[in-house]
Structures are given as structure tokens and as C-alpha cells.
Design an enzyme around this catalytic site. Structure first.
Site, PDB file in Angstrom:
ATOM      1  N   GLY B  10     -17.718 -36.560  10.430  1.00  0.00           N
ATOM      2  CA  GLY B  10     -18.771 -35.554  10.272  1.00  0.00           C
ATOM      3  C   GLY B  10     -18.721 -34.977   8.878  1.00  0.00           C
ATOM      4  N   GLY B  11     -19.646 -34.109   8.567  1.00  0.00           N
ATOM      5  CA  GLY B  11     -19.694 -33.486   7.255  1.00  0.00           C
ATOM      6  C   GLY B  11     -18.686 -32.356   7.147  1.00  0.00           C
ATOM      7  N   ALA B  12     -18.651 -31.739   5.972  1.00  0.00           N
ATOM      8  CA  ALA B  12     -17.804 -30.566   5.758  1.00  0.00           C
ATOM      9  C   ALA B  12     -18.237 -29.445   6.705  1.00  0.00           C
ATOM     10  CB  ALA B  12     -17.944 -30.100   4.307  1.00  0.00           C
ATOM     11  N   ARG B  13     -17.294 -28.689   7.222  1.00  0.00           N
ATOM     12  CA  ARG B  13     -17.560 -27.566   8.123  1.00  0.00           C
ATOM     13  C   ARG B  13     -18.500 -27.935   9.274  1.00  0.00           C
ATOM     14  NH1 ARG B  13     -13.897 -25.820   5.938  1.00  0.00           N
ATOM     15  NH2 ARG B  13     -13.465 -23.688   5.306  1.00  0.00           N
ATOM     16  N   LYS B  16     -15.095 -30.634  12.753  1.00  0.00           N
ATOM     17  CA  LYS B  16     -14.264 -31.813  13.029  1.00  0.00           C
ATOM     18  C   LYS B  16     -12.834 -31.451  13.420  1.00  0.00           C
ATOM     19  CE  LYS B  16     -14.427 -33.421   8.906  1.00  0.00           C
ATOM     20  NZ  LYS B  16     -15.132 -32.302   8.259  1.00  0.00           N
ATOM     21  N   SER B  17     -12.174 -30.616  12.600  1.00  0.00           N
ATOM     22  CA  SER B  17     -10.761 -30.317  12.829  1.00  0.00           C
ATOM     23  C   SER B  17     -10.556 -29.580  14.151  1.00  0.00           C
ATOM     24  CB  SER B  17     -10.201 -29.481  11.671  1.00  0.00           C
ATOM     25  OG  SER B  17     -10.197 -30.248  10.483  1.00  0.00           O
ATOM     26  N   HIS B  51      -6.098 -23.901   9.161  1.00  0.00           N
ATOM     27  CA  HIS B  51      -5.815 -24.933  10.149  1.00  0.00           C
ATOM     28  C   HIS B  51      -4.427 -24.754  10.755  1.00  0.00           C
ATOM     29  CE1 HIS B  51      -9.046 -27.752   8.275  1.00  0.00           C
ATOM     30  NE2 HIS B  51      -9.562 -26.885   9.109  1.00  0.00           N
ATOM     31  N   ARG B  52      -3.458 -24.340   9.930  1.00  0.00           N
ATOM     32  CA  ARG B  52      -2.104 -24.168  10.415  1.00  0.00           C
ATOM     33  C   ARG B  52      -2.050 -23.060  11.473  1.00  0.00           C
ATOM     34  NH1 ARG B  52       2.867 -25.792   8.235  1.00  0.00           N
ATOM     35  NH2 ARG B  52       1.846 -26.482   6.317  1.00  0.00           N
TER      36      ARG B  52
END
Lengths: 184, 184, 184
Positions: B10-13, B16-17, B51-52
Site C-alpha cells: 500500500g501507499g505511505a500512511r 500497512k504496519s 511503531h515500537r
């Protein structure tokens, strides 16, 4: 069976050309490739050579036409025609207009794209058109890039609306977003 | 049940994560995160920290590997592995080659991406790979960006073709464009 | 029937505005258009004029609101409201913060986007929100563009998660990636 028009779209290196070639080869044993790409430098020459090798030994004849795509479709023999790609054609038209001190408008672009679809419809054989999605990034910071993005997007809309089937490539995976391979 | 490979693109933002983390957590209670991102500046450090924090208290162990992703997958323990992300890995490989006066070719990229998939297949546990769509904007005006776009696209094609399932994220909405969560 | 919220997303010139207008016109005969676009130059004025002509004679009233979108939704009359577009709204908020020496964070953006959805939910009538996909190109080379891309993506995620239906436009073809026109 009437002549069908397929549109294959997607981002750069999304597998459009490979998929479109395989689709075309499934449609007919008489195969004509129309390249819209003027070979301006080594980088482009390398890209063109990769695609050319992929067609070798698979009964493809190649035509080159940078601007008069409707005319080239009219002259193409029976069987399937693969056009790769519409986005470079839009680019060529835009720079040709620019070199004459003119500007290509969206209205004019729409008419030219409509002409390409009509020429494909009038053929005796199916046509597979390859194009690019170029409008899903950040707004370009210069006018020419914004105009190109708009013209390419307009072209895609006109062709997709008239096509029997449209495939959107994502990471090499084909999504049939309109119709399917059995259309017609 | 054999080890499965999932690709989330997918694109940025585009979410996905977050989606990939949730998917991985649904697959196993043994969770390893492989970060491919070298922390070069404050901006990246802030992204990494976000993310962490999202993984904290959720039984994740974290490995960092900027280049030898196949090796890291081989060393990872049982359970699920989440790799975030392939696009930064491609970026790292490209700049590493550049720093040695070499150039990473698409053919070499395809082989390296194939090696990552094979390493994931050889694991005892599922692997979730995150990547980016980077080819749907205007053609970049410099050679390095075009090369990166091509290498990242080629990597995505190789991995998607070999994956059991592929998810395309749009505005945080997951589209399963190949297989589904129940694959295998 | 409760008020519904639709999100229409896609790249530049993907047919978002045309599709959203047709969708809105199918939902109600009372039609309000909220334009988020400050008309800064001739190029934008031309774009605005094209959209304005497409609404002429079709019973649309037009409101302009560059920043307080939740407030404008609260003031809009019954019937359908079409907001075009969220991405320009994000752009306006970002530059407004910048002009005050502040920086818009993703957390703040998420809260503001949530406020827009709540205001739409509280209306008596359906709301159609148009936005842009801006994160599928190469990583922008400047911080402001990366921040804008992140804020716009975050806004899209928040609104898509809360919307009853989400449409992704590709080359003018609508893909209903969440819900459908009959939601509610």
C-alpha cells in the site's frame, strides 16, 4: 465475435507489460505490437530492449508510432494488437504541442483518446492497451507535470469507460476492475 | 500446517504496519519483528518510536537487519515474523551497492527477493512482509529515484507471485487481492 | 433511515468529483456543495470553474469553507452534502499552522478528522466526502511534502474507518472497497 478492447493499467513496474503480453498472446496467434516510445536515451533503450526480448520468437511484429495512434491502429493487420503505452503517447502529444507553442487541453485529450478507442473498435481483432496510473503521489511542484498528470488521467478515464474490460495491476497481481477476460 | 507467507502492500500512511501487526498477532503468540530501517535522523527515529510503542506489552521481540534479510529470517525463532519493510530493504541494498561504486540491477534484485521468500518458506512459522507501492505517481525526475522505483516494484512482483496471500491497503481498508487469511 | 457517510478516494483525475457528484445527486434533491479550496491562482480558478459548471442547473448550493469543516457541516441544511475535498482541507490546516509558527501533528489531524465524521453523522441527511490518494509515489524529497502525505493519509484512514462506504476510483472506474450504495 466482435472486436474487444482491453485496458491494462497500474503503476511503474507493476507487471503491466508482462501481463498485457500474456493476455494478448491468449487472444490470437497474429500479434502486432505498437510501441509509442521514442527512444531518446540509453536508459529508455535498455527498457525497450527488455520488452523486445520478451516478444522474440513469439510471432510478434512491431510497429512504432509516437503520435498518430488511431492511424496506426487503422493500418494494423488482423489479429490482436498490443499498444504499450498510452501514457507515453500522451507525453509525446503534449511535448509536440509544446514545441509548436501550443498547449494540449483536457478537452482535446479526451477527443484524441476517444479516437483511439473508435479505431480499436473498428479493427478486425482485439486490442490491448497499456497505460499508467500517475496521479496517486504528491501533487507535482511544476505546472508541466501537473498538466501531464491531468491529461494522462483524463485519457485513462475515457478509454476505461469505453473498454470492455479493465485490469488494474498491483505488485504484479491483476485485478479485473471492469469485465473479465471472457467479455464479448 | 505449512508455513505461510503474507505480503501487505500500500501507499505511505495507508495503515500497512498497523494491519500487518494485527494480522501477525492473530497468527501466533510467538512474535518477532524484523526492522529493516537504519535510524538515520530524528524524523525516522520518531516514526520508528511510534511503531515500537504499538508493539510494547504485546510479546514482540525486535531484530534489526538492514541488508541480510534472508539470513535474519533463517535466524528468527519459531512463531510469526513480521518484516517492516521490504522497500527500505531495497533502499538499503541500493545505497550499499552505490557506496561500493556498483549498481543494483533488476535481475539481481529479483534473485535477492526470491531468496527472502525462500527463507520465509523454510521457517517454522508464518511470515508477514510489509512493502510499499511507490510507482503510481509522476515519473521521478532523477535517475536514482527511477531506479529505486523499478527495483522496489520488481521486488514486490517477485514476492507477491510467491506469497500465499497479498493485501493491498487503501485508506486503511484491507483488500485481499490474492488468497485470504485462511490460506494454507 | 440514519444519515450515512460516504468516502470517495483516488488519484488525481481519477474521476472522483464526477462520481461523487452523481452519487450525491442519487441520494437527495436537496444538494449542498462545500468547497474547501482557496482560489489562489488562475490554474486553480480554472479547475474550480470546471466543477462549478458541472453542478449548474442541478439544484446545488455552494458553501466555501477552507478550515472549519466540522462547523460548516453543522450549518449545512438538510439533504445531501458533498465535500470536495479533504486533502485540500488538510493542506489548508497545515499551512495555517505553519503561518502561526506551529506544526500540525498526526494526532491532532486524527482528532480533527474524527470531528468531521462526527459532524457528518449528526446531520439530517447523507454526506459524501471526496479525498485523494497521495502516498503511492516515490518518497518526496522535502519534509513538508512528507508531512502533508502523512497527514492526508492519516485523515483518510480515520474517515474510511468511520464511513459506511468507501469508493476507490481507478481510471474512472469505481471500486466499492467498503460497503456499497445501499448501506444503512
Amino acid at each position: 465475435m466482435k472486436a474487444r478492447v482491453f485496458l491494462v493499467t497500474g503503476g511503474a513496474r507493476s507487471g503491466k507489460s508482462t501481463f498485457a503480453q500474456g493476455l494478448a498472446e491468449s487472444l490470437s496467434r497474429e500479434r502486432t505490437y505498437i510501441a509509442t516510445c521514442p527512444v531518446l536515451d540509453e536508459e529508455l533503450a535498455a527498457r525497450v530492449a527488455i520488452h523486445r526480448r520478451a516478444r522474440e520468437g513469439r510471432s510478434w511484429r512491431t510497429l512504432e508510432e509516437e503520435r498518430d495512434l488511431a492511424g496506426a491502429l487503422g493500418l494494423a493487420p488482423e489479429g490482436v494488437v498490443l499498444v504499450d503505452c498510452l501514457t507515453l503517447w500522451v507525453n509525446n502529444l503534449m511535448y509536440d504541442a509544446d514545441s509548436r507553442g501550443l498547449s494540449l487541453t483536457e478537452g482535446h485529450m479526451a477527443a484524441l483518446a476517444g479516437g483511439v478507442v473508435q479505431a480499436a473498435r473498428a479493427r478486425r481483432g482485439d486490442t490491448v492497451l497499456v497505460t499508467n496510473e500517475v496521479g496517486m503521489g504528491i501533487v507535482p511542484d511544476n505546472y508541466a507535470s501537473r498538466l501531464f498528470r491531468d491529461l494522462a488521467g483524463r485519457c485513462n478515464q475515457i478509454v476505461a469507460a469505453a473498454a470492455d474490460a479493465v485490469v488494474f495491476m498491483v505488485s504484479g497481481i491483476p485485478l479485473w476492475i471492469k469485465g473479465d477476460q471472457a467479455v464479448g
